[in-house]
Design a protein around this motif. Structure first.
Motif, PDB file in Angstrom:
ATOM      1  N   PRO A 119       0.808  -1.212   0.000  1.00 46.97           N
ATOM      2  CA  PRO A 119       0.000   0.000   0.000  1.00 46.97           C
ATOM      3  C   PRO A 119       0.845   1.267   0.000  1.00 46.97           C
ATOM      4  O   PRO A 119       1.991   1.261   0.464  1.00 46.97           O
ATOM      5  CB  PRO A 119      -0.787  -0.106   1.306  1.00 46.97           C
ATOM      6  N   ILE A 120       0.282   2.339  -0.519  1.00 43.99           N
ATOM      7  CA  ILE A 120       0.901   3.661  -0.433  1.00 43.99           C
ATOM      8  C   ILE A 120      -0.102   4.598   0.239  1.00 43.99           C
ATOM      9  O   ILE A 120      -1.232   4.193   0.510  1.00 43.99           O
ATOM     10  CB  ILE A 120       1.307   4.183  -1.827  1.00 43.99           C
ATOM     11  N   ARG A 121       0.278   5.833   0.490  1.00 44.03           N
ATOM     12  CA  ARG A 121      -0.625   6.745   1.192  1.00 44.03           C
ATOM     13  C   ARG A 121      -1.969   6.896   0.481  1.00 44.03           C
ATOM     14  O   ARG A 121      -3.002   7.022   1.106  1.00 44.03           O
ATOM     15  CB  ARG A 121       0.017   8.131   1.349  1.00 44.03           C
ATOM     16  N   ALA A 122      -1.924   6.872  -0.852  1.00 49.27           N
ATOM     17  CA  ALA A 122      -3.155   7.019  -1.629  1.00 49.27           C
ATOM     18  C   ALA A 122      -4.144   5.897  -1.349  1.00 49.27           C
ATOM     19  O   ALA A 122      -5.330   6.009  -1.663  1.00 49.27           O
ATOM     20  CB  ALA A 122      -2.818   7.050  -3.118  1.00 49.27           C
TER      21      ALA A 122
END
Lengths: 316, 568
Positions: free
Chosen positions: A288-291
């Motif tokens: 996962p990334i912040r988005a």
């Protein structure tokens, strides 16, 4: 017969070998969408599958839907609904028929805007997707793919940034809520010539349903509503039922439907190339990334609720 | 024989012809799906067919020549390393974490592409392969168990000329070598090569196709009568723990790689090019704008930008300015490091990330400042994104990397020997008025950086659209604060008075603290922060790393809070 035998000798493919699992209690006892109400024939039978269970459905002369577990009915068979005694629970909401294989709650989750008198409410069709329902929910929540999958409609390169937004799990309503979601869209409305930033709010009020709110070009203080209701056909197949509740006095229903079908037609091939098809809840299965904050919150929420159907539960 | 997921045999998985440039081929071996693609440099990549982000098949992605771009969110992965170089949802961040797809070993030989489930075995071609001239046959897929397919091939041998069974599901029948590619437990592909180049290739291919098609029909008829074998069930490997959580800022440090100086040349008067190659394999993934720390023979550490383009990992090329005023950094590189010497380099770090979401990108280089901008131009070039590169050189100074600049397709403008006022005007014109999604990147002497910053600001460019990088810390260090430092692992509390650095006080207390530049530029003294608020005064950490407040450079930075707890 609900499972016609194929006239061709066929070999088991991997998807045929997927073991059928008993749905978790929450999934079993929830309302699940199965069809757009006005597409169900009156006095004759249509069929569908919910949670690996074949269902037959019809409407009586008053238009009231009747749903039961399918035995040897064929689609198109005429039927007198009065003869169906062993019925499944049924409710109608937002233009769709919902049923349950267990004991459903009294009410469906609410979308209050739907009842406003000046709205154009419409079902935009149902699309089968060879992926689990939670994968499709996650895609609905995702803004990062707009420039790549919905090129020149919901986004366009090079405007690819997903800005910080807020996510919470509302305890009061037991739903995931993402607010302040903003994305640069090249042509947010048909009348727009310049690109503009569009603000979205997403709700996930049901493990397989999500509701999106975006400001209406016609009435900026009000919001258009687009919802996706996913029918879990099996652990790795679903049907996406789409609802639009718009403030739009100019577009025709055909145009509005075509727009949503274009969008989902673009998502379908991507979703069907996603592996594994069930949504993995182990945090170490993907990156996962912040988005992806809303997706992470959604996955945790499913884990905490004990949803196991259509997901790969985290070990331990 | 049962197939095993961990079978380390090399099998052919594609024909060379299946891999034209800019194409991605979907292969399969032992139940695993593979994304197979050829980069513009000819290298063949065999990767797990799944983007690490959301599991979408990479075989539906786009081969950009040096990077493979996922269709779903546009993540880019580098040729050779499969390391992620760009995440479009966060265009201003360099992907700090090492996101790397699973790769499989690969060899291209005899018109076929070979791979294996793991690295346990070295590639061993069939007997006599190296000396022969081979003509590849067309592949024939068969819906039957690989071992049955092998048995069928053996059965093709005439009685007086028995088949020569080779290791790894392979067999020789006269002039033909056949290899069975085990796609899954119930599926295979027959691949083959013939010794020598036939005169009538079409007739030969047709002949073998007919023979093998008949065999396939026989094998598939037999397979239908048997129960289908259970398919192999490869598992997707889990990502590392630090990738699974929402990204905290991780500051990579410590890991060094030994490289060989493969080439040293004069790129321009006063600019020396160095090609640094790994002793084997390829170098780590880097992003445009990234630099490496070079550990010099005299113990100093200096930073140099990587000039390479996307997926170009066989060596890093850097440019070094032979400054007369050099304090022994560049000087020793230029004067005493020779081709064949070994040097130690850090993993690439990026404090100068290139956004690839601009409608217009202006690159401004002064002198040796061309190095990071050359890399940026190469990435933009490969992705066909618009850019303008302005390269300023002084009177008498020569253009470095001229041939590399000439091979770019974008707008490259050389400005030579301009007077100071002319430079200002040229920069002003190059920038123009700002509008949405325009970005400028500048690297060069301090005066030029300042000029670009001021001009851009007066022409309406917002701060976040102006990007630059420092290699020297020209800031005036404010050492007026006093605070307390607790050293968690050394169980020691120190008072830092005004006028002294944390490093100095630690050394006075008897601790040995590694350092190099002692001006907050090289990162050697980076120390973990457990508690307290840092007053960062270095140019090593980027803004997000500074905000994260998890590490400090003890040579210049101080505390804003009264107390700082360090992990030392």
């Amino acid at each position: 017969m609900c499972h016609p035998t194929s006239p061709f000798p066929f070999r088991l493919s991997r998807s045929n070998l997927t073991t059928m699992t008993t749905p978790d209690t929450l999934t079993l006892n929830s309302w699940q969408v199965i069809a757009a109400t006005d597409e169900i024939p009156v006095g004759s039978i249509t069929r569908t599958t919910l949670l690996d269970t074949p269902l037959a459905l019809t409407r009586d002369r008053d238009g009231v839907p009747v749903v039961w577990r399918c035995t040897d009915e064929e689609p198109g068979d005429e039927i007198d609904p009065e003869t169906i005694l062993d019925r499944l629970p049924v409710t109608t909401g937002y233009g769709f028929v919902w049923t349950s294989l267990g004991t459903p709650p009294k009410e469906l989750f609410s979308i209050t805007e739907y009842a406003e008198p000046d709205r154009v409410n419409m079902s935009c069709g149902s699309i089968g997707i060879h992926v689990s329902a939670p994968r499709a929910v996650e895609n609905f929540l995702d803004m990062g793919h707009f420039p790549y999958v919905h090129t020149d409609i919901l986004g366009a390169e090079p405007h690819t940034e997903v800005k910080e937004y807020d996510v919470e799990v509302s305890e009061e309503r037991d739903e995931v809520l993402a607010t302040r979601c903003r994305f640069f869209q090249p042509r947010a409305a048909l009348s727009a010539t310049d690109g503009m930033e569009v603000e979205y709010v997403y709700r996930v009020p049901h493990p397989y349903c999500s509701v999106l709110y975006k400001s209406s070009p016609e009435a900026p203080e009000r919001r258009d509503v687009i919802a996706i209701f996913l029918q879990p056909v099996s652990e790795d197949r679903c049907r996406a039922h789409l609802l639009q509740s718009m403030i739009d006095s100019t577009s025709t229903i055909t145009e509005l439907r075509r727009f949503q079908q274009t969008i989902f037609g673009q998502d379908k091939p991507i979703l069907e190339n996603q592996y594994p098809k069930r949504l993995p809840l182990d945090p170490r299965s993907e990156t996962p990334i912040r988005a992806d904050k809303s997706a992470i919150a959604y996955r945790r929420w499913l884990s905490q609720k004990g949803v196991t159907y259509g997901v790969i539960p985290a070990a331990g | 024989m049962t197939l095993s997921l961990s079978d380390s045999t090399w099998y052919p998985i594609a024909s060379s012809d299946d891999l034209p440039f800019r194409h991605v081929y979907q292969g399969q071996l032992l139940g695993r799906e593979l994304a197979v693609w050829r980069a513009d440099d000819g290298n063949v990549n065999v990767w797990e067919n799944r983007c690490l982000h959301r599991g979408v098949r990479l075989s539906i992605g786009i081969n950009e020549g040096g990077e493979l771009k996922c269709q779903y969110h546009g993540w880019r992965y580098a040729n050779r390393s499969a390391g992620c170089t760009y995440i479009p949802a966060h265009p201003a961040d360099a992907p700090a974490r090492r996101i790397q797809n699973r790769t499989y070993p690969v060899r291209e030989a005899f018109g076929l592409v070979w791979s294996a489930a793991n690295d346990d075995q070295a590639f061993q071609p069939f007997p006599g392969a190296e000396t022969g001239d081979w003509f590849p046959l067309r592949p024939i897929p068969v819906n039957a168990a690989p071992e049955d397919v092998l048995a069928g091939l053996i059965g093709l041998a005439p009685d007086d000329q028995p088949a020569d069974i080779l290791p790894g599901l392979a067999v020789r029948l006269g002039h033909a070598h056949y290899f069975v590619q085990p796609v899954d437990s119930g599926r295979a592909v027959i691949r083959g090569v013939l010794a020598g180049q036939p005169e009538d290739a079409i007739a030969i291919l047709r002949h073998y196709n007919e023979t093998l098609t008949k065999l396939r029909d026989r094998l598939e008829r037999a397979a239908r009568k048997k129960p289908a074998p259970a398919p192999l069930e490869p598992a997707f490997e889990k990502v590392s723990v630090d990738l699974a959580t929402m990204p905290d800022i991780a500051i990579p440090r410590g890991n060094t790689t030994t490289v060989v100086v493969k080439r040293k040349w004069t790129s321009a008067d006063g600019v020396i090019g160095f090609e640094l190659a790994p002793r084997e394999g390829h170098l780590p993934t880097f992003q445009p704008g990234a630099h490496i720390d070079l550990h010099l023979p005299n113990g100093l550490i200096r930073q140099y930008s990587i000039t390479n383009g996307p997926g170009d990992l066989l060596s890093y090329i850097i440019g070094v300015k032979a400054e007369s005023a050099s304090k022994g950094g560049s000087k020793i590189l230029v004067e005493s490091v020779r081709e064949g010497d070994l040097l130690s380099i850090s993993e690439p770090r990026n404090n100068f990330p290139l956004r690839r979401d601009a409608v217009r990108t202006v690159l401004i280089a002064g002198g040796i400042g061309i190095t990071p901008l050359l890399s940026m131009a190469r990435f933009l070039d490969k992705s066909r994104l618009p850019y303008e590169l302005h390269y300023f050189t002084r009177v008498g100074e020569q253009v470095a990397f001229r041939a590399d600049l000439e091979s770019l397709h974008g707008k490259v403008i050389l400005h030579t020997g301009l007077a100071r006022t002319e430079i200002g005007q040229t920069i002003s014109q190059a920038l123009g008025e700002w509008s949405h999604a325009q970005h400028v990147y500048v690297c060069g002497p301090s005066a030029m950086l300042e000029s670009v910053r001021v001009t851009a600001a007066t022409q309406g460019w917002p701060e976040e659209s102006i990007h630059f990088e420092y290699f020297k810390n020209d800031k005036v260090i404010d050492d007026s604060s006093t605070f307390e430092v607790e050293l968690a692992r050394s169980a020691m509390t120190l008072q830092i008075p005004a006028g002294k650095t944390i490093m100095e006080v630690m050394r006075e207390a008897g601790l040995s603290v590694p350092s190099s530049c002692e001006q907050g530029a090289c990162g050697t003294c980076l120390t973990g922060v457990i508690e307290g608020e840092c007053d960062h005064q270095d140019v090593y950490l980027n803004d997000s790393e500074k905000r994260a407040n998890t590490a400090i450079l003890t040579c210049v930075s101080r505390a804003k809070s009264a107390r700082l707890v360090l992990d030392i």
